[in-house]
Design an enzyme around this catalytic site. Structure first.
Site, mmCIF file in Angstrom:
data_model
loop_
_atom_site.group_PDB
_atom_site.id
_atom_site.type_symbol
_atom_site.label_atom_id
_atom_site.label_comp_id
_atom_site.label_asym_id
_atom_site.label_seq_id
_atom_site.Cartn_x
_atom_site.Cartn_y
_atom_site.Cartn_z
ATOM 1 N N HIS A 1 -10.764 4.698 0.534
ATOM 2 C CA HIS A 1 -11.621 4.344 -1.033
ATOM 3 C C HIS A 1 -12.338 4.435 -0.983
ATOM 4 O O HIS A 1 -13.029 3.982 -1.620
ATOM 5 C CB HIS A 1 -10.783 3.717 -2.071
ATOM 6 C CG HIS A 1 -10.706 1.875 -1.363
ATOM 7 N ND1 HIS A 1 -11.096 1.214 -0.380
ATOM 8 C CD2 HIS A 1 -11.406 1.182 -2.069
ATOM 9 C CE1 HIS A 1 -11.123 0.584 -0.520
ATOM 10 N NE2 HIS A 1 -11.397 0.119 -1.615
ATOM 11 N N LYS B 1 -26.045 -4.430 -8.656
ATOM 12 C CA LYS B 1 -24.680 -4.612 -8.367
ATOM 13 C C LYS B 1 -24.135 -5.548 -8.598
ATOM 14 O O LYS B 1 -25.127 -5.773 -9.685
ATOM 15 C CB LYS B 1 -24.819 -5.334 -6.623
ATOM 16 C CG LYS B 1 -24.712 -4.210 -4.660
ATOM 17 C CD LYS B 1 -23.203 -4.078 -5.439
ATOM 18 C CE LYS B 1 -23.265 -3.017 -3.850
ATOM 19 N NZ LYS B 1 -21.570 -3.080 -3.813
#
Length: 389
Positions: free
Chosen positions: A316, A388
């Site tokens: 992932h 972020k």
DNA sequence: ATGTGC
């Protein structure tokens, strides 16, 4: 290609297949514990980015015949990645414009604990049916009533992010990494508790043919759907902001969306199985997979090969190699700035961002090399700007 | 990951 660890004398019931070239001893212990559970069938697979986590290692893939294992998924049910190819030319995005976009995104999208101060989507434009689908208990439905509007369209913290990338042809992509937020967490912990109460041992399973297991499956499917809607809401908001900054309507020509924390009903080796993926994605044949690197290095679009060796799964992401504490202690601000010099990010957050510095992740090319039997890379995405969580 | 949790 993978290597195999199989030590039945240590209680292991099925082999462990390892795609990662470097795996710590604690990760191996977690994989062996998983491979010793009576519900696992065929094998346990550890993807190229496998690393230790709570209970079950990130990058673990395993299958059962009729058992669901809440403790094997972690809290962020349905967490995953979206990539939208947008109708913007990378040459038209200079640094100043990217700085404006990042600053606008940061103000408009609740990140980290901003959710507590009131959140994302308004109650009026919730996606169809998200509030109407039943959950298994009144208590969970109450929690949903209270949190859904607040949590939809919020990014979260840690490694969750919004990013603009460019491909080799100058095409621009919007990347979104987020999940089911606190609401998914509430569902996860409810069922983890229920599983433990019924079964004292650590990685308790629930039988789908019994009411508690069926209830978990129902709520899990809802949480996975919510996580996808959350990424969609975040992407929609980001496109609105881009449209505003660029003074024209920016739309997505193409969207890829993959979960990496989920259970799926799939047929392997001639029988229906519940495939659990914790920090791993499904890579069905011909379908596109999406593998982020780090905020300073490339991400990749790939074609899955549906290789049965891994239940048709692949990594992932790149996988952490350094803890957050270690990152804060060892990475100098100058070195961090140097590694991020090509990417626009909110400067004020640099001290916190070192925890997500490019060097805390494995080299994504090496991670992709380790799983060439699982996927074929097609598009390389270079980061331009990042927000972020 | 997390309106973190005893």
């Amino acid at each position: 290609m993978f290597r195999v660890i199989f030590e039945p004398d240590r209680g292991q019931r099925v082999p462990i297949r390892l795609w990662a070239r470097h795996v710590g001893p604690d990760t191996i212990r977690q994989l062996q514990r998983l491979a010793s559970q009576d519900y696992v069938v065929e094998f346990v697979a550890a993807m190229a980015d496998a690393h230790v986590s709570e209970g079950v290692a990130v990058g673990s893939v395993f299958a059962t015949e009729h058992t669901l294992v809440p403790a094997a998924l972690g809290g962020d049910l349905g967490c995953g990645m979206s990539a939208l190819r947008i109708d913007v030319d990378a040459f038209g995005l200079d640094r100043r414009t990217l700085e404006i976009v990042v600053s606008r995104l940061g103000r408009a999208i609740p990140t980290g604990d901003a959710t507590h101060r009131g959140g994302g989507a308004s109650r009026a434009n919730l996606p169809e049916g998200l509030l109407e689908t039943p959950l298994s208990t009144r208590s969970l439905e109450h929690t949903r009533e209270a949190l859904l509007g607040r949590h939809l369209g919020t990014l979260g913290g840690g490694n969750h992010f919004l990013e603009l990338d460019r491909d080799a042809d100058g095409g621009v992509w919007l990347l979104v990494h987020s999940g089911s937020r606190g609401l998914g967490g509430a569902i996860a912990s409810h069922h983890a508790r229920a599983a433990e109460e019924r079964n004292a041992h650590g990685l308790a399973g629930m039988d789908i043919r019994e009411s508690a297991g069926a209830a978990y499956w129902q709520d899990l499917e809802w949480a996975i759907r919510f996580a996808r809607e959350n990424r969609r809401a975040l992407a929609t908001r980001a496109l609105e902001i881009l449209s505003d900054v660029l003074h024209r309507e920016v739309t997505a020509a193409d969207t890829i969306d993959v979960h990496h924390n989920f259970v799926a009903r799939e047929e392997w080796f001639g029988r229906p199985l519940f495939v659990h993926r914790k920090g791993a994605i499904a890579a069905p044949r011909g379908d596109r997979a999406l593998i982020p690197g780090s905020m300073g290095t490339a991400s990749y679009v790939a074609f899955g090969l549906a290789n049965a060796d891994s239940f048709g799964s692949c990594s992932h992401g790149a996988g952490r190699v350094m803890t957050r504490t270690e990152a804060r202690r060892t990475i100098r601000p100058k070195a961090f700035a140097e590694s991020m010099r090509r990417v626009v990010y909110p400067d004020a957050l640099a001290r916190r961002l070192v925890e997500e510095a490019p060097c805390v992740y494995r080299d994504i090319r090496e991670v992709l090399d380790d799983q060439e039997d699982l996927l074929v890379r097609t598009i390389r995405l270079e980061p331009l700007a990042v927000l972020k969580g």
